[in-house]
Design an enzyme around this catalytic site. Structure first.
Site, PDB file in Angstrom:
ATOM      1  N   SER A 112       0.828  -1.190   0.000  1.00 26.81           N
ATOM      2  CA  SER A 112       0.000   0.000   0.000  1.00 26.81           C
ATOM      3  C   SER A 112       0.871   1.251   0.000  1.00 26.81           C
ATOM      4  O   SER A 112       2.085   1.181   0.139  1.00 26.81           O
ATOM      5  CB  SER A 112      -0.889   0.022   1.247  1.00 26.81           C
ATOM      6  N   HIS A 117      -0.281  15.961  -1.000  1.00 25.41           N
ATOM      7  CA  HIS A 117       0.258  17.111  -1.725  1.00 25.41           C
ATOM      8  C   HIS A 117      -0.567  18.333  -1.324  1.00 25.41           C
ATOM      9  O   HIS A 117      -1.778  18.244  -1.153  1.00 25.41           O
ATOM     10  CB  HIS A 117       0.166  16.912  -3.241  1.00 25.41           C
ATOM     11  N   CYS A 140      -4.002  -2.701   0.296  1.00 27.44           N
ATOM     12  CA  CYS A 140      -4.403  -4.049  -0.107  1.00 27.44           C
ATOM     13  C   CYS A 140      -4.555  -4.894   1.148  1.00 27.44           C
ATOM     14  O   CYS A 140      -4.013  -4.563   2.194  1.00 27.44           O
ATOM     15  CB  CYS A 140      -3.363  -4.675  -1.032  1.00 27.44           C
TER      16      CYS A 140
END
Length: 262
Positions: A112, A117, A140
């Site tokens: 994962s 940002h 996952c």
């Protein structure tokens, strides 16, 4: 919110992705104040602070950090990426953090990842400034990024949010039958606390057959003083209050509805 546990054939191959997009609105009276606000918000959510938030997200969803990359940008903005894993992880001394001249953050988990940002910006001809942060949590296995949603909302105290959640792929039970989602879900709001539900107007757009869930949120209470930087309503005239209120509300509505308004 988890369904009855089903015995799987091998690893859980489902990928669960949460995109958390938040906006903070501010109004400044001068170019100097606008620059000061951008500098303030850039420092408030610098790479170090964002890394701390993502580390906490990792703990909440029960993952382990494998790698972190950070970046602060010029003139403003930051990024963080973390690579995570669901089960075992290397000792903390072996977790790599990349320090560069202009840091951003990327964290890697072995099944994962988490990224953030930031985007501070402003209107070219007015006093409206808008700070945006985008956080993507992709996992996952059995863990779900939705478990950290309330923490993320509390961490940013946003004026508006856009939340996207998608479950992709499939896994199999021991009979070979495909499983396309492994937890009960009919809205992202299922995972938001009642206290936060009461604070925001929320609109859902869901595509259930594709396991795609979308929720937009806008703060209910509007107090103009909360949107001023370095001044207050006591410092301006009634006409100025009305003009600025119109500008700030328009900015919020345009972001919330995703289109320019007349």
């Amino acid at each position: 919110m988890k369904s009855e546990k089903v015995e799987l054939h091998g690893f859980n191959n489902l990928t669960k992705s949460l995109c958390f997009n938040m906006y903070d609105i501010c109004y400044t009276q001068s170019v100097e104040d606008r620059k000061a606000y951008i500098e303030y918000i850039d420092e408030q959510y610098n790479a170090e602070k964002l890394t701390e938030i993502l580390r906490n997200v990792t703990d909440i969803i029960g993952a382990k950090i494998l790698n972190i990359a950070v970046q602060d940008y010029e003139p403003q903005g930051s990024s963080v990426t973390i690579l995570i894993c669901e089960e075992s992880a290397p000792p903390q001394s072996e977790v790599h953090q990349l320090d560069v001249d202009n840091p951003s953050v990327v964290a890697h988990l072995d099944k994962s990842h988490i990224t953030v940002h930031t985007y501070p910006e402003y209107h070219p001809h007015g006093g409206v400034c808008t700070f945006r942060a985008d956080i993507d949590v992709s996992t996952c296995g059995e863990i779900s990024p939705l478990m950290a949603l309330n923490y993320l909302i509390d961490s940013f105290e946003a004026d508006m949010m856009t939340l996207d959640y998608r479950v992709r792929g499939f896994t199999r039970d021991i009979t070979g039958r495909k499983i396309f989602i492994d937890h009960d879900l009919n809205s992202i709001q299922n995972y938001i606390s009642q206290e936060l539900l009461d604070k925001y107007y929320m609109i859902d757009v869901n595509v259930f057959q594709e396991n795609i869930f979308h929720t937009k949120c806008k703060l209910k209470n509007f107090n103009l003083d909360n949107y001023f930087f370095n001044f207050s309503v006591d410092d301006i005239s009634k006409d100025e209050i009305n003009t600025i209120t119109e500008k700030v509300r328009k900015e919020m509505d345009e972001v919330f509805y995703g289109r320019n308004l007349p």
